[in-house]
Design a protein around this motif. Structure first.
Motif, short mmCIF file in Angstrom:
data_model
loop_
_atom_site.label_atom_id
_atom_site.label_comp_id
_atom_site.label_asym_id
_atom_site.label_seq_id
_atom_site.Cartn_x
_atom_site.Cartn_y
_atom_site.Cartn_z
N UNK A 1 17.21 2.71 -14.25
CA UNK A 1 17.04 3.88 -15.20
C UNK A 1 16.19 4.93 -14.42
N UNK A 2 16.03 5.01 -13.17
CA UNK A 2 15.58 6.11 -12.50
C UNK A 2 16.57 6.95 -11.59
N UNK A 3 17.91 6.58 -11.81
CA UNK A 3 18.90 7.41 -11.09
C UNK A 3 18.77 8.83 -11.63
N UNK A 4 18.83 9.02 -12.89
CA UNK A 4 18.78 10.51 -13.26
C UNK A 4 17.60 11.25 -12.87
N UNK A 5 16.65 10.82 -12.87
CA UNK A 5 15.34 11.44 -12.45
C UNK A 5 15.20 11.93 -11.01
N UNK A 6 16.01 10.80 -10.16
CA UNK A 6 15.79 11.07 -8.64
C UNK A 6 17.10 11.92 -8.21
N UNK A 7 18.07 11.92 -8.92
CA UNK A 7 19.12 12.67 -8.45
C UNK A 7 19.52 13.94 -9.21
N UNK A 8 18.24 14.29 -10.16
CA UNK A 8 18.49 15.65 -10.82
C UNK A 8 18.33 16.84 -10.01
N UNK A 9 18.29 18.11 -10.34
CA UNK A 9 18.25 19.17 -9.63
C UNK A 9 17.02 19.31 -8.86
N UNK A 10 15.79 18.78 -9.57
CA UNK A 10 14.55 19.10 -8.76
C UNK A 10 13.78 20.26 -8.97
N UNK A 11 12.83 20.74 -8.23
CA UNK A 11 12.52 20.12 -7.09
C UNK A 11 11.67 18.60 -7.38
N UNK A 12 11.85 17.97 -6.50
CA UNK A 12 10.83 16.66 -6.64
C UNK A 12 10.04 16.41 -5.25
N UNK A 13 9.06 15.66 -5.47
CA UNK A 13 8.34 15.23 -4.09
C UNK A 13 8.29 13.57 -4.41
N UNK A 14 8.82 12.94 -3.39
CA UNK A 14 8.87 11.59 -3.44
C UNK A 14 7.93 10.94 -2.40
N UNK A 43 9.90 -0.17 -12.74
CA UNK A 43 10.32 1.31 -13.14
C UNK A 43 8.85 2.20 -13.14
N UNK A 44 7.83 1.67 -13.68
CA UNK A 44 6.55 2.27 -13.69
C UNK A 44 5.89 2.39 -12.35
N UNK A 45 6.24 1.34 -11.60
CA UNK A 45 5.58 1.49 -10.20
C UNK A 45 6.42 2.53 -9.28
N UNK A 46 7.57 2.44 -9.56
CA UNK A 46 8.47 3.50 -8.70
C UNK A 46 8.03 4.94 -9.23
N UNK A 47 7.82 5.21 -10.55
CA UNK A 47 7.62 6.61 -11.06
C UNK A 47 6.17 6.86 -10.61
N UNK A 48 5.32 6.01 -10.06
CA UNK A 48 4.16 6.55 -9.46
C UNK A 48 4.38 7.24 -8.20
N UNK A 49 5.41 7.19 -7.76
CA UNK A 49 5.68 7.70 -6.47
C UNK A 49 6.61 9.08 -6.12
N UNK A 50 6.77 9.33 -7.53
CA UNK A 50 7.75 10.86 -7.81
C UNK A 50 6.83 11.82 -8.45
N UNK A 51 6.82 13.29 -7.77
CA UNK A 51 6.32 14.30 -8.66
C UNK A 51 7.60 15.01 -9.07
N UNK A 52 7.68 15.32 -10.28
CA UNK A 52 8.86 16.12 -10.75
C UNK A 52 8.26 17.72 -10.73
N UNK A 53 9.56 18.46 -10.61
CA UNK A 53 9.12 20.13 -10.83
C UNK A 53 8.64 20.74 -9.64
N UNK A 54 8.14 19.93 -8.70
CA UNK A 54 7.62 20.59 -7.12
C UNK A 54 7.96 19.82 -6.06
N UNK A 55 8.36 20.77 -4.70
CA UNK A 55 8.41 20.17 -3.64
C UNK A 55 7.29 20.44 -3.02
N UNK A 56 6.39 19.59 -2.88
CA UNK A 56 5.04 19.66 -2.56
C UNK A 56 4.95 19.34 -0.81
N UNK A 57 4.83 20.35 0.22
CA UNK A 57 4.74 20.29 1.71
C UNK A 57 3.44 19.80 2.09
#
Length: 118
Positions: A1-14, A43-57
């Motif tokens: 259920x995370x494929x859409x969140x992780x393959x979207x346009x982004x940006x994402x920080x994982x 899914x909840x644990x995996x979602x803890x590892x993703x920030x949506x809307x920003x590519x934080x360096x």
């Protein structure tokens, strides 16, 4: 259920745990999380590892202590001496991805950051 969140346009920080991070979990944890009845917990644990809307360096985090929202809950990021995320150390930073950035961490994040002032 995370494929859409992780393959979207982004940006994402994982924040991606190493294989050793998963191996360091208590015996049977990974196997238990992979059972169909534990799909929501995984899914909840995996979602803890993703920030949506920003590519934080890492250079954006240098010298700062911040709290950011992951797809699941708050994460405490400390960039004052290297970079840690909820106590996990970033061991490889700024890995470019087509829709954001990946930081490799040395532990699996299992819970949200403690509230400020605790």
């Amino acid at each position: 259920g995370l494929v859409e969140a992780l393959t979207g346009e982004g940006p994402l920080t994982v924040f991606a745990p190493t294989d050793d991070a998963f191996a360091a979990l208590p015996e049977g944890t990974v196997e238990t999380l992979l059972l169909p009845e534990n799909k929501d917990q995984l899914a909840g644990i995996l979602k803890l590892h993703v920030i949506a809307g920003a590519a934080v360096t890492s250079d954006q985090l240098a010298g700062q202590t911040v709290t950011v929202d992951s797809l699941k809950a708050a994460l405490a990021i400390d960039g004052t001496d290297g970079v840690t995320v909820n106590g996990s150390t970033v061991v490889a930073a700024d890995v470019a991805a087509s829709n954001g950035v990946i930081h490799v961490i040395d532990a699996v994040i299992l819970e949200a950051a403690a509230p400020s002032g605790s």
